[in-house]
Every structure is written in structure tokens, then in C-alpha cells.
Design a protein around this motif. Structure first.
Motif, mmCIF file in Angstrom:
data_model
loop_
_atom_site.group_PDB
_atom_site.id
_atom_site.type_symbol
_atom_site.label_atom_id
_atom_site.label_comp_id
_atom_site.label_asym_id
_atom_site.label_seq_id
_atom_site.Cartn_x
_atom_site.Cartn_y
_atom_site.Cartn_z
ATOM 1 N N GLU A 1 53.573 131.053 -2.596
ATOM 2 C CA GLU A 1 53.068 129.677 -2.662
ATOM 3 C C GLU A 1 53.233 128.967 -1.315
ATOM 4 O O GLU A 1 52.339 128.245 -0.869
ATOM 5 N N LEU A 2 54.356 129.184 -0.681
ATOM 6 C CA LEU A 2 54.600 128.583 0.622
ATOM 7 C C LEU A 2 53.618 129.142 1.653
ATOM 8 O O LEU A 2 53.085 128.399 2.480
ATOM 9 N N ALA A 3 53.352 130.436 1.586
ATOM 10 C CA ALA A 3 52.385 131.063 2.492
ATOM 11 C C ALA A 3 51.005 130.444 2.322
ATOM 12 O O ALA A 3 50.309 130.170 3.305
ATOM 13 N N LEU A 4 50.609 130.200 1.097
ATOM 14 C CA LEU A 4 49.325 129.563 0.819
ATOM 15 C C LEU A 4 49.286 128.163 1.414
ATOM 16 O O LEU A 4 48.316 127.780 2.075
ATOM 17 N N ASP A 5 50.352 127.431 1.227
ATOM 18 C CA ASP A 5 50.421 126.058 1.722
ATOM 19 C C ASP A 5 50.455 126.002 3.249
ATOM 20 O O ASP A 5 49.851 125.119 3.861
ATOM 21 N N TYR B 1 58.753 129.007 10.731
ATOM 22 C CA TYR B 1 59.978 128.221 10.550
ATOM 23 C C TYR B 1 59.740 126.750 10.906
ATOM 24 O O TYR B 1 60.136 125.849 10.169
ATOM 25 N N LEU B 2 59.065 126.511 12.026
ATOM 26 C CA LEU B 2 58.771 125.136 12.433
ATOM 27 C C LEU B 2 57.811 124.463 11.455
ATOM 28 O O LEU B 2 57.972 123.279 11.126
ATOM 29 N N LYS B 3 56.823 125.193 10.953
ATOM 30 C CA LYS B 3 55.903 124.638 9.952
ATOM 31 C C LYS B 3 56.661 124.254 8.680
ATOM 32 O O LYS B 3 56.380 123.224 8.066
ATOM 33 N N MET B 4 57.622 125.088 8.292
ATOM 34 C CA MET B 4 58.434 124.784 7.110
ATOM 35 C C MET B 4 59.240 123.506 7.327
ATOM 36 O O MET B 4 59.347 122.671 6.419
ATOM 37 N N GLN B 5 59.798 123.354 8.520
ATOM 38 C CA GLN B 5 60.558 122.145 8.812
ATOM 39 C C GLN B 5 59.665 120.905 8.754
ATOM 40 O O GLN B 5 60.060 119.879 8.213
ATOM 41 N N LEU B 6 58.470 121.009 9.321
ATOM 42 C CA LEU B 6 57.548 119.873 9.294
ATOM 43 C C LEU B 6 57.149 119.531 7.866
ATOM 44 O O LEU B 6 57.056 118.365 7.489
ATOM 45 N N LYS B 7 56.900 120.541 7.047
ATOM 46 C CA LYS B 7 56.539 120.298 5.650
ATOM 47 C C LYS B 7 57.681 119.625 4.901
ATOM 48 O O LYS B 7 57.459 118.727 4.094
ATOM 49 N N ALA B 8 58.904 120.033 5.178
ATOM 50 C CA ALA B 8 60.070 119.486 4.485
ATOM 51 C C ALA B 8 60.351 118.034 4.869
ATOM 52 O O ALA B 8 61.030 117.320 4.132
ATOM 53 N N LEU B 9 59.816 117.576 5.991
ATOM 54 C CA LEU B 9 60.028 116.184 6.407
ATOM 55 C C LEU B 9 59.521 115.196 5.356
ATOM 56 O O LEU B 9 60.114 114.151 5.134
ATOM 57 N N LYS B 10 58.427 115.534 4.719
ATOM 58 C CA LYS B 10 57.796 114.625 3.756
ATOM 59 C C LYS B 10 58.567 114.533 2.438
ATOM 60 O O LYS B 10 58.331 113.642 1.647
#
Length: 80
Positions: free
Chosen positions: A66-70, A40-49
């Protein structure tokens, strides 16, 4: 001449009680809940950009894969 690459920093603000919020507490109590919290935190960090938006490019069959790969996480964990 030395040229240093420009680094870009993003800020993710979490409330002081982030880990005390009922939803996060419930998530962490699940089997594997700490892993889900990190995802969840990784998703939030990715969404910042991307101004809070996670995008699917169609590289994988579905968004979770795809998100899992990223994120470098298991597709099953990301689906949960």
C-alpha cells in the motif's frame, strides 16, 4: 473574482550531516541504495501530514504494498 487555492507547506528538517550519518551512508552503499534513500525521504514527507504516523488502510494486502502504491515506488524496494 479570482479565488486562489490555499497551499499548505510542510517543513522537513534534516541535520546538516544527514548524508554523512553512518546509517544513511550504509543504505546508499547498497545496490539500489540511492533509491532506498529517496523512498525513506518520501516516507518522511508523507508522515509530516499525519504527525509522523504512516497508516495502512487495508487497500492492499500488506502495508509495504500500500505504501509503495502511495509513494509510486516498487513494492520490493519499499519492503527493503
Amino acid at each position: 473574482m479570482i479565488v486562489l487555492a490555499e497551499k499548505k507547506y510542510y517543513w522537513l528538517k534534516l541535520k546538516n550531516d544527514f548524508f554523512n550519518q553512518p546509517r544513511i551512508k550504509k543504505l546508499r552503499r547498497l545496490a539500489g541504495g540511492d533509491t532506498y534513500t529517496i523512498i525513506y525521504l518520501k516516507m518522511q514527507l508523507k508522515a509530516l501530514k499525519t504527525d509522523g504516523v504512516l497508516k495502512w488502510s487495508g487497500l492492499e494486502d500488506n502495508f509495504a504494498d500500500e505504501l509503495a502504491l502511495d509513494l509510486d515506488e516498487s513494492p520490493d524496494n519499499v519492503r527493503i
